[in-house]
Every structure is written in C-alpha cells, then in structure tokens.
Design an enzyme around this catalytic site. Structure first.
Site, PDB file in Angstrom:
ATOM      1  CG  ASP A  51     -31.991 -46.518 -36.753  1.00 35.41           C
ATOM      2  OD1 ASP A  51     -31.003 -47.126 -37.218  1.00 35.41           O
ATOM      3  OD2 ASP A  51     -32.031 -45.286 -36.599  1.00 35.41           O
ATOM      4  CB  ALA A  52     -33.491 -50.286 -40.581  1.00 35.05           C
ATOM      5  N   GLY A  53     -30.440 -48.719 -39.568  1.00 37.85           N
ATOM      6  CA  GLY A  53     -29.162 -48.231 -40.084  1.00 37.85           C
ATOM      7  C   GLY A  53     -27.992 -49.017 -39.513  1.00 37.85           C
ATOM      8  NE  ARG A  74     -28.915 -57.431 -46.422  1.00 35.81           N
ATOM      9  CZ  ARG A  74     -28.127 -57.649 -45.363  1.00 35.81           C
ATOM     10  NH1 ARG A  74     -28.630 -57.645 -44.144  1.00 35.81           N
ATOM     11  NH2 ARG A  74     -26.844 -57.872 -45.525  1.00 35.81           N
ATOM     12  NE  ARG A  88     -24.998 -62.315 -41.870  1.00 38.20           N
ATOM     13  CZ  ARG A  88     -24.236 -62.545 -42.925  1.00 38.20           C
ATOM     14  NH1 ARG A  88     -24.168 -61.673 -43.904  1.00 38.20           N
ATOM     15  NH2 ARG A  88     -23.548 -63.653 -43.012  1.00 38.20           N
ATOM     16  CG  HIS A  90     -20.614 -49.742 -32.256  1.00 35.73           C
ATOM     17  ND1 HIS A  90     -20.400 -50.586 -33.331  1.00 35.73           N
ATOM     18  CD2 HIS A  90     -19.771 -48.692 -32.426  1.00 35.73           C
ATOM     19  CE1 HIS A  90     -19.478 -50.057 -34.122  1.00 35.73           C
ATOM     20  NE2 HIS A  90     -19.074 -48.913 -33.596  1.00 35.73           N
TER      21      HIS A  90
END
Ligand code: GRF
Length: 189
Positions: free
Chosen positions: A140-142, A64, A90, A108
């Site tokens: 964010d990265a969540g 990744r 992703r 979303h």
C-alpha cells in the site's frame, strides 16, 4: 499475466524473474522494466535482454506528486496486470496503486512487520535478532506495509555482516518472488 518491474539498483531479483521466464519456469510477460534514476544496472541488464525499459527520474520533477503522476503514466502505457517493486527505493502514492487496482507487489529483506524501511537488514542485525528473512506482499502507500503473501525465514549466523546476511536473504527472496509470481499467474488463468 503482464508485469512491469520497477528497480533502483542492480536488479538481481529482476534477473531471477528474467531467467525463470526464459527457462520456461514462469509464465508471465515481462512488459517493461522501469527505474527512478538513470544508470541503473537493472535497466541496463533488461535492455540487454531485449525488454523495453524506461526511466522516470525522481530528480527531474519539481515535487513528488509530479513524479508520481509521470511514473503512473509511464507504467500504465505497458498495461500491466501486476507492477513489481523489486529493490525500488521510492514510496509511490495511493493514486499510483489505485491506478493498478492495488496490484503492486513488493519484496522486502526482513520478516515484516519487523524492520521495514530502506535498511531492513542492517536494522535487524543491529537489534541482535537470530532469525530474519524476507517478505513478498501487496504494497500500500506506506513503508513496506500491506497484506503479506509469502515469507521465509533466514537464520543469522555468527560473524554475519549486513552484506553476507543480505546476500543469503536475497537468495531466498529471488526464489520467493518467482514462486509468488508463478502462483499469481496460475490463479489468473
Ligand atoms: C532486495 O533485497 C530488496 O528487497 C531490497 O533491496 C534489494 C534489491 O536487490 N529492497 P536487487 O536490486 O534485486 O539486487
């Protein structure tokens, strides 16, 4: 405002952006469209519209981190002000988001923070909720987390399936994405 749009599938939200730009209803420069796998209709329709495209195939990288680095480089080459995840399935790294000063927009098909993840519509329906909707937010990265910019509710109807409900949500989602980009572009001028 230059944008790069990332897709994993059909790209109907992306098409709404393309249509709005063409109609003169949205003053952004669609610098490029990228995908995480070959053969997406999103890339195909962008190429047909004359938009530069690229693929950073997740399966072509050993891990990744390597894929994230390659994606960051590919997107950065187009110098976007905002990167849009539009049906991009992703999770990107915090490094990727930092490389674009946090300007990573996601849509979303549920009212976050309810029903995050790849099956937001299915999960909401299975829970038996009566009202769901869609969310446009800074990602964010969540998984589907980060500050919310806009939301709109969509009622669940008797007899709805995941497909019928998702299609009604996407009608709203497309409009919300375009209007959010319009507001961001206006704020930038
Ligand atoms: C959208 O509902 C998006 O929020 C979700 O997948 C759908 C993508 O649709 N993650 P499309 O590829 O824009 O048609």
């Amino acid at each position: 405002m230059r944008i790069v749009v990332l897709v994993s599938g059909t790209g109907s939200n992306l098409q709404a952006v393309i249509d709005a730009v063409r109609a003169g209803d949205l003053d952004v420069e669609l610098a490029a469209v990228g995908a995480d796998r070959p053969g997406t209709y999103g890339v195909e329709r962008s190429a047909a519209a004359g938009i530069p495209t690229f693929v950073v195939d997740f399966k072509a990288y050993p891990d990744r981190a390597a894929w994230n680095a390659a994606l960051t480089e590919a997107v950065a080459a187009f110098r976007p002000d905002v990167v849009v995840s539009s049906g991009f399935m992703r999770i990107v790294s915090a490094d990727f988001i930092a490389a674009f000063d946090g300007k990573y927009l996601n849509t979303h098909p549920a009212l976050l923070p309810a029903f995050p993840g790849a099956h937001g519509v299915r999960d909401a329906l299975a829970y038996g909720i009566k009202v769901t909707g869609c969310t446009v937010h800074w990602a964010d990265a969540g998984v589907d987390t980060g500050p919310i910019i806009a939301q709109e509710a969509v009622a669940v109807e008797d007899g709805d399936t995941e497909e019928t409900l998702h299609e009604r949500i996407k009608t709203v989602e497309r409009r919300l994405l375009v209007s959010t980009l319009r507001d961001l572009a206006a704020a930038k001028q």
